[in-house]
Design a protein around this motif. Structure first.
Motif, PDB file in Angstrom:
ATOM      1  N   ASN A  84      61.543 -16.041  17.593  1.00 28.08           N
ATOM      2  CA  ASN A  84      61.565 -16.254  16.141  1.00 28.08           C
ATOM      3  C   ASN A  84      62.565 -17.306  15.665  1.00 28.08           C
ATOM      4  OD1 ASN A  84      59.903 -14.045  16.466  1.00 28.08           O
ATOM      5  ND2 ASN A  84      61.338 -12.574  15.597  1.00 28.08           N
ATOM      6  N   ASN A  85      63.709 -17.425  16.361  1.00 24.50           N
ATOM      7  CA  ASN A  85      64.746 -18.339  15.880  1.00 24.50           C
ATOM      8  C   ASN A  85      64.376 -19.812  16.045  1.00 24.50           C
ATOM      9  OD1 ASN A  85      64.979 -18.121  18.709  1.00 24.50           O
ATOM     10  ND2 ASN A  85      67.128 -18.726  18.668  1.00 24.50           N
ATOM     11  N   THR A  86      63.303 -20.091  16.755  1.00 22.86           N
ATOM     12  CA  THR A  86      62.881 -21.491  16.963  1.00 22.86           C
ATOM     13  C   THR A  86      61.769 -21.920  16.003  1.00 22.86           C
ATOM     14  OG1 THR A  86      61.217 -20.842  18.597  1.00 22.86           O
ATOM     15  CG2 THR A  86      63.432 -21.313  19.424  1.00 22.86           C
ATOM     16  N   HIS A  87      61.146 -20.981  15.325  1.00 22.66           N
ATOM     17  CA  HIS A  87      59.942 -21.276  14.540  1.00 22.66           C
ATOM     18  C   HIS A  87      60.171 -22.347  13.472  1.00 22.66           C
ATOM     19  CE1 HIS A  87      57.919 -17.113  15.459  1.00 22.66           C
ATOM     20  NE2 HIS A  87      58.173 -17.823  16.539  1.00 22.66           N
ATOM     21  N   PRO A 170      66.807   4.221  27.565  1.00 21.91           N
ATOM     22  CA  PRO A 170      68.071   3.557  27.211  1.00 21.91           C
ATOM     23  C   PRO A 170      68.503   2.494  28.213  1.00 21.91           C
ATOM     24  CG  PRO A 170      68.465   5.808  27.938  1.00 21.91           C
ATOM     25  CD  PRO A 170      66.991   5.661  27.799  1.00 21.91           C
ATOM     26  N   ASN A 171      67.874   2.481  29.402  1.00 21.63           N
ATOM     27  CA  ASN A 171      68.175   1.466  30.401  1.00 21.63           C
ATOM     28  C   ASN A 171      67.257   0.248  30.317  1.00 21.63           C
ATOM     29  OD1 ASN A 171      70.360   2.840  31.714  1.00 21.63           O
ATOM     30  ND2 ASN A 171      68.841   4.262  32.559  1.00 21.63           N
ATOM     31  N   PHE A 172      66.320   0.273  29.364  1.00 13.23           N
ATOM     32  CA  PHE A 172      65.516  -0.927  29.124  1.00 13.23           C
ATOM     33  C   PHE A 172      66.469  -2.027  28.674  1.00 13.23           C
ATOM     34  CE2 PHE A 172      62.804  -3.863  26.880  1.00 13.23           C
ATOM     35  CZ  PHE A 172      61.602  -3.826  27.569  1.00 13.23           C
ATOM     36  N   PRO A 173      66.359  -3.236  29.218  1.00 12.20           N
ATOM     37  CA  PRO A 173      67.395  -4.252  28.974  1.00 12.20           C
ATOM     38  C   PRO A 173      67.395  -4.848  27.572  1.00 12.20           C
ATOM     39  CG  PRO A 173      65.631  -5.152  30.322  1.00 12.20           C
ATOM     40  CD  PRO A 173      65.349  -3.682  30.191  1.00 12.20           C
ATOM     41  N   LEU A 174      68.486  -5.537  27.297  1.00 16.63           N
ATOM     42  CA  LEU A 174      68.708  -6.180  26.002  1.00 16.63           C
ATOM     43  C   LEU A 174      67.939  -7.503  25.967  1.00 16.63           C
ATOM     44  CD1 LEU A 174      70.528  -5.714  23.408  1.00 16.63           C
ATOM     45  CD2 LEU A 174      72.060  -7.394  24.428  1.00 16.63           C
ATOM     46  N   VAL A 175      66.634  -7.425  25.748  1.00 14.56           N
ATOM     47  CA  VAL A 175      65.779  -8.616  25.713  1.00 14.56           C
ATOM     48  C   VAL A 175      65.941  -9.318  24.365  1.00 14.56           C
ATOM     49  CG1 VAL A 175      64.116  -7.665  27.357  1.00 14.56           C
ATOM     50  CG2 VAL A 175      63.813  -7.226  24.904  1.00 14.56           C
ATOM     51  N   TRP A 176      65.307 -10.483  24.221  1.00 16.44           N
ATOM     52  CA  TRP A 176      65.506 -11.276  23.004  1.00 16.44           C
ATOM     53  C   TRP A 176      65.071 -10.547  21.738  1.00 16.44           C
ATOM     54  CZ3 TRP A 176      61.583 -12.721  19.724  1.00 16.44           C
ATOM     55  CH2 TRP A 176      60.268 -12.742  20.213  1.00 16.44           C
ATOM     56  N   ARG A 177      64.101  -9.650  21.862  1.00 19.91           N
ATOM     57  CA  ARG A 177      63.656  -8.904  20.681  1.00 19.91           C
ATOM     58  C   ARG A 177      64.720  -7.935  20.157  1.00 19.91           C
ATOM     59  NH1 ARG A 177      58.557  -9.598  23.294  1.00 19.91           N
ATOM     60  NH2 ARG A 177      56.919 -10.243  21.835  1.00 19.91           N
ATOM     61  N   LEU A 178      65.821  -7.777  20.874  1.00 15.33           N
ATOM     62  CA  LEU A 178      66.905  -6.896  20.450  1.00 15.33           C
ATOM     63  C   LEU A 178      68.167  -7.670  20.069  1.00 15.33           C
ATOM     64  CD1 LEU A 178      66.453  -4.097  23.133  1.00 15.33           C
ATOM     65  CD2 LEU A 178      65.998  -3.897  20.687  1.00 15.33           C
ATOM     66  N   ARG A 179      68.072  -8.992  20.033  1.00 19.24           N
ATOM     67  CA  ARG A 179      69.228  -9.823  19.723  1.00 19.24           C
ATOM     68  C   ARG A 179      69.027 -10.497  18.366  1.00 19.24           C
ATOM     69  NH1 ARG A 179      69.640 -13.409  24.956  1.00 19.24           N
ATOM     70  NH2 ARG A 179      71.369 -14.351  23.773  1.00 19.24           N
ATOM     71  N   GLU A 181      70.388 -12.807  16.551  1.00 16.59           N
ATOM     72  CA  GLU A 181      70.395 -14.250  16.335  1.00 16.59           C
ATOM     73  C   GLU A 181      69.089 -14.901  16.796  1.00 16.59           C
ATOM     74  OE1 GLU A 181      72.025 -13.835  20.564  1.00 16.59           O
ATOM     75  OE2 GLU A 181      72.096 -12.705  18.682  1.00 16.59           O
ATOM     76  N   ILE A 182      68.318 -14.191  17.617  1.00 16.19           N
ATOM     77  CA  ILE A 182      67.044 -14.725  18.113  1.00 16.19           C
ATOM     78  C   ILE A 182      65.853 -14.139  17.361  1.00 16.19           C
ATOM     79  CG2 ILE A 182      65.521 -14.907  20.139  1.00 16.19           C
ATOM     80  CD1 ILE A 182      67.982 -14.875  21.897  1.00 16.19           C
ATOM     81  N   GLY A 239      75.334  -4.949  26.549  1.00 18.83           N
ATOM     82  CA  GLY A 239      75.424  -5.731  25.324  1.00 18.83           C
ATOM     83  C   GLY A 239      75.068  -4.878  24.128  1.00 18.83           C
ATOM     84  N   ASP A 240      75.536  -5.284  22.946  1.00 22.90           N
ATOM     85  CA  ASP A 240      75.279  -4.530  21.725  1.00 22.90           C
ATOM     86  C   ASP A 240      73.871  -4.793  21.202  1.00 22.90           C
ATOM     87  OD1 ASP A 240      77.855  -3.460  21.669  1.00 22.90           O
ATOM     88  OD2 ASP A 240      78.650  -5.215  20.611  1.00 22.90           O
ATOM     89  N   VAL A 241      73.182  -3.723  20.829  1.00 25.29           N
ATOM     90  CA  VAL A 241      71.889  -3.839  20.145  1.00 25.29           C
ATOM     91  C   VAL A 241      72.188  -4.075  18.669  1.00 25.29           C
ATOM     92  CG1 VAL A 241      69.730  -2.690  19.549  1.00 25.29           C
ATOM     93  CG2 VAL A 241      70.759  -2.322  21.803  1.00 25.29           C
ATOM     94  N   GLU A 242      71.741  -5.203  18.148  1.00 28.00           N
ATOM     95  CA  GLU A 242      72.137  -5.620  16.795  1.00 28.00           C
ATOM     96  C   GLU A 242      71.032  -5.436  15.757  1.00 28.00           C
ATOM     97  OE1 GLU A 242      74.977  -9.311  18.173  1.00 28.00           O
ATOM     98  OE2 GLU A 242      72.800  -9.573  18.201  1.00 28.00           O
ATOM     99  N   VAL A 243      69.872  -4.934  16.183  1.00 29.38           N
ATOM    100  CA  VAL A 243      68.745  -4.813  15.253  1.00 29.38           C
ATOM    101  C   VAL A 243      68.222  -3.376  15.235  1.00 29.38           C
ATOM    102  CG1 VAL A 243      68.075  -7.227  15.514  1.00 29.38           C
ATOM    103  CG2 VAL A 243      67.100  -5.503  17.049  1.00 29.38           C
ATOM    104  N   ASP A 244      67.282  -3.133  14.341  1.00 26.49           N
ATOM    105  CA  ASP A 244      66.767  -1.789  14.122  1.00 26.49           C
ATOM    106  C   ASP A 244      65.813  -1.342  15.221  1.00 26.49           C
ATOM    107  OD1 ASP A 244      63.767  -2.455  12.635  1.00 26.49           O
ATOM    108  OD2 ASP A 244      65.313  -3.987  12.525  1.00 26.49           O
TER     109      ASP A 244
END
Length: 386
Positions: A84-87, A170-179, A181-182, A239-244
């Motif tokens: 999303n951050n590139t659109h 809870p061990n599913f990784p911190l992919v871009w959909r959870l960051r 800024e992206i 890493g911190d999950v920053e979104v809902d």
């Protein structure tokens, strides 16, 4: 009358790249159109991967720099299937280069970005769409027709849910959909955006919202998307999950209808539970993406004793788009929603008109999402800017 070709340049090649590429390739097989796509070039940062994907997906060439793709004179349409951050940067650059633009949802990170994207495509008079493909399921199109024909009367309610469960571990990784800024938001922008778009399409414009959002798992191991919705852990660091993880909101529509919306990735057993129920003064409509060819309809004027929801298999020539595929009762799938959307896009190119949902819809959806976030923070009703 002969057809003319539109040369496609696609930026990105994973989950959505595969869906879009398949649709471009199959479009001429089902639809006779004035404008026919040619898979000209694909762009990705990793040369080894993008070269392999270009061959697999059927593109004639590739670039490792998306800006070079946009600059190419043998490209007519830029298709954006990146995070999303590139659109915004990509879509604005494409429009300023005179290229038509197809962009994945959500349109942007913010309403301000979406506004700039919309102004860019308008100023440069290019054709533009945002890929809310669920509008193009024949059952949803038929629901729209029934509503427009007044068959369920004045709309009073919509209940829209988009339920998934692929991030419950809870061990599913911190992919871009959870960051943040992206991606901007979590479930709200990723899947809630589809519910908002369907509601605006079927019911009307939203006037105000009251929202709440939660994050259940605050930290996750670092990792990356593998393709589709799968991912791999790449580090033991967290890493911190920053979104809902989940978002819910009430909505008042301009026409007086009331909406209840829920989007979550924590609804176990729901792989892709994109559903809505619309209640009107004369009847009701239900739809569930997991049974996408079926539409449930209730009419209040059915005789007593026979009243109740009937199930319609929307695969007949009476149902929008269904007539170009198989005989009645032979269902179509997820991939066909993209083919139907692209047929609409190509018609728009031929006629010089940007079909819906276009960047204006993407902007309106973004304003609703932003209002939900603001409402959650302020704990109050928020009006949607016009």
């Amino acid at each position: 009358m002969g057809s003319h070709k539109i040369r496609v340049g696609m930026i990105g090649y994973q989950f959505m790249g595969k869906a879009h590429s398949h649709a471009y390739r199959d479009l001429p097989f089902y639809f006779e159109q004035e404008v026919v796509p040619v898979l000209q070039a694909i762009a990705g940062r990793n040369e080894e991967k993008v070269k392999k994907e270009a061959e697999k997906l059927g593109f004639l060439s590739y670039e490792t720099d998306w800006k070079k793709l946009i600059e190419r004179e043998d490209i007519d349409l830029i298709d954006i299937v990146t995070p999303n951050n590139t659109h915004a940067e990509m879509a604005i650059a494409a429009a300023e280069s005179g290229k038509h633009v197809l962009c994945e949802k959500p349109l942007a990170l913010t309403a301000e970005q979406a506004e700039r994207m919309y102004q860019a495509v308008k100023k440069n008079r290019v054709i533009h769409m945002v890929t809310h493909n669920y509008r193009f399921a024949p059952a949803v199109q038929y629901a729209k027709k029934l509503i427009e024909d007044g068959r369920i009367g004045q709309i009073r309610h919509i209940r829209a849910t988009y339920l998934q469960d692929w991030m419950m571990d809870p061990n599913f990784p911190l992919v871009w959909r959870l960051r943040k800024e992206i991606t901007g938001t979590g479930t709200l922008g990723d899947i809630g955006a589809h519910s908002i778009d369907l509601a605006r399409y079927l019911v009307g414009e939203i006037d105000e919202v009251m929202g709440t959002m939660k994050t259940f798992v605050k930290k996750r191991p670092l990792g990356e998307t593998k393709g589709g919705l799968s991912a791999k852990v790449e580090s033991e660091h967290m890493g911190d999950v920053e979104v809902d993880d989940t978002a819910a909101f009430l909505a008042n529509f301009e026409n007086g209808a009331l909406g209840v919306f829920e989007a979550t990735r924590y609804a176990g057993g729901n792989r892709n539970g994109n559903r809505f129920e619309i209640n009107g003064s004369k009847g009701s409509i239900r739809w569930n993406m997991e049974k996408m060819n079926l539409l449930q309809v209730y009419f209040d004027d059915d005789e007593p004793g026979l009243q109740g929801f009937r199930t319609i298999h929307c695969t007949e020539e009476h149902h929008p788009y269904a007539e170009v595929y198989w005989p009645a009762g032979h269902g179509i799938g997820y991939e066909h929603t993209f083919i139907n959307l692209l047929s609409c896009f190509m018609d728009g190119v031929a006629k010089g008109v940007a079909p819906r949902p276009n960047f204006e819809d993407g902007l309106m959806n973004q304003r609703v999402m932003e209002a939900v976030v603001n409402s959650t923070e302020k704990r109050q009703w928020i009006k949607i800017p016009k």
